[in-house]
Design an enzyme around this catalytic site. Structure first.
Site, short mmCIF file in Angstrom:
data_model
loop_
_atom_site.label_atom_id
_atom_site.label_comp_id
_atom_site.label_asym_id
_atom_site.label_seq_id
_atom_site.Cartn_x
_atom_site.Cartn_y
_atom_site.Cartn_z
N LEU A 144 -15.46 0.63 0.77
CA LEU A 144 -14.12 1.22 0.58
C LEU A 144 -13.42 0.63 -0.63
O LEU A 144 -13.36 -0.59 -0.81
CB LEU A 144 -13.27 0.99 1.83
CG LEU A 144 -13.66 1.74 3.10
CD1 LEU A 144 -12.78 1.29 4.27
CD2 LEU A 144 -13.59 3.25 2.92
N CYS A 145 -12.84 1.52 -1.41
CA CYS A 145 -12.08 1.12 -2.59
C CYS A 145 -10.99 0.10 -2.24
O CYS A 145 -10.77 -0.87 -2.97
CB CYS A 145 -11.45 2.37 -3.21
SG CYS A 145 -10.23 2.07 -4.48
N PHE A 146 -10.32 0.34 -1.10
CA PHE A 146 -9.17 -0.51 -0.77
C PHE A 146 -9.59 -1.88 -0.22
O PHE A 146 -8.75 -2.74 0.00
CB PHE A 146 -8.22 0.22 0.19
CG PHE A 146 -7.28 1.13 -0.55
CD1 PHE A 146 -6.01 0.69 -0.91
CD2 PHE A 146 -7.68 2.39 -0.94
CE1 PHE A 146 -5.15 1.50 -1.63
CE2 PHE A 146 -6.83 3.22 -1.66
CZ PHE A 146 -5.56 2.78 -2.01
#
Lengths: 252, 132
Positions: A144-146
């Site tokens: 996940l990017c976050f």
């Protein structure tokens, strides 16, 4: 290439929630429009259902690494970076001709848009800052990017609340990004502004303040607009040929 | 290869032309100026050998700092060779952009298009304008 004359006209489009395929198609249509028409476009929008978007180079099979979003629809972006679970967020898309002085390299646009957000959040009493840390090595990067930390991400404490990515083509650059308003049940490990600041900010108020701050930093002259028919037709085609197709979304 | 001896596309690809058995072969790479702007490359996708490309077509893609950039072919022709090891050794692209960091070789089918490319001095001028 002649440098853009500033302030640059910028169509401001406030869209509602739609499917991931449609939103990615409109973003790409506006990238093409920025190159063709030599003006900028700034759009804010939402998602009609929780949707997982993959970064352009991410393998489709990697979605198995994230069980909570396994049943969500998926779309592959044109832009880089990691996967995003789009749910309780405010999403923006900015497309700018490459002749704009801040479009020449990747970092200045991130800095401008994210810096504008930090200022806006401060106005709402939320403390956030730009990440000045180093790039994490790829081998260690989460799906996940976050959960990743890239330079110029927007952080609240140590939590990432806004990240952006770009597609750079001849004539124009597309930058879009997500501001997490609240945690999603499909990515419960990622807190949003509600969990981090105890504030429930309306997407409309945030977009209103953010658009003015972006326009100030980029010297854009905002002109409220609807998505034009040319871009709408192009987006329909892009949904059919690309973002709505298994061949595109599972291409890697 | 020396950057002064190469031709350049406005989209920052460099071209070195050699004659091979009567055919003109263009070796193509990315300029040092463009690589400095890209920074921290993480992915590179090469064109397929045998693919026909037109001058100005996107024929590859590169990702850096979450930005995906298209690479454009400066010439029309057939891709006859690619630097297949490069995607796994992206350091070569930045360390030696005019040598080990070459991207692809294209058998040119329209030599007249070479006149549309920039000489080094003109390319430097363009970079100076973009970099202000």
């Amino acid at each position: 290439m002649t440098a853009s004359k500033l302030p640059l006209p910028c169509q401001l489009i406030l869209d509602g929630p739609e499917t991931g395929g449609w939103q990615m198609a409109v973003d790409e249509a506006l990238l093409e429009a920025a190159a063709d028409n030599e003006i900028a476009y700034l759009r804010f929008y939402g998602w009609s259902e929780p949707t997982l978007s993959l970064g352009y180079f991410q393998p489709y099979r990697d979605r198995e690494r994230h069980a909570a979003s396994r049943d969500c629809p998926l779309v592959r972006r044109q832009t880089g970076g990691g996967a995003i679970l789009h749910d309780r967020e405010l999403t923006y898309c900015l497309t700018v001709p490459l002749a704009h002085p801040l479009a020449a390299d990747t970092t200045r646009l991130y800095e401008a848009v994210h810096g504008a957000l930090v200022d806006v959040l401060a106005g709402f009493g939320c403390v956030a800052q730009i990440n000045r840390g180093p790039v994490a090595a790829m081998s260690e990067e989460p799906f996940l990017c976050f959960q990743r930390r890239a330079p110029l991400d927007v952080l609240s404490g140590s939590a990432k609340i806004c990240g952006s990515a770009q597609r750079r083509r001849r004539g124009a650059v597309l930058q879009h990004g997500s501001l997490l308003l609240a945690a999603s049940s499909h990515a419960p490990q990622l807190p949003g502004l509600v969990e981090l600041t105890n504030q429930e900010l309306s997407p409309r108020s945030l977009a209103q303040s953010w658009q003015a701050a972006i326009a100030g930093r980029l010297q854009l002259r905002l002109e409220p607009a609807e998505l034009g028919e040319t871009a709408r037709r192009r987006a329909r085609l892009l949904v059919r040929e690309r973002y709505g197709s298994q061949a595109w979304n599972q291409r890697r | 290869m020396q950057p002064q001896d190469l031709l350049y596309a406005k989209t920052h690809e460099w071209v070195h032309v050699e004659t091979d058995g009567g055919s003109k072969i263009a070796t193509i790479g990315i300029s040092h100026f463009a690589l400095e702007a890209l920074t921290d490359l993480v992915f590179l996708e090469l064109p397929e050998v045998g693919r026909q490309v037109k001058a100005g077509d996107s024929f590859g893609e590169v990702e850096s700092v979450k930005a995906v950039s298209d690479l454009y072919s400066p010439v029309t022709g057939e891709v006859v060779e690619v630097n297949a090891a490069l995607p796994d050794q992206l350091g070569q692209l930045t360390d030696d952009p005019y040598g080990a960091g070459w991207i692809a070789k294209i058998k040119i089918s329209d030599e007249a298009e070479l006149q549309n490319l920039l000489a080094y001095a003109d390319y430097e001028k363009q970079c100076a304008e973009e970099g202000h």
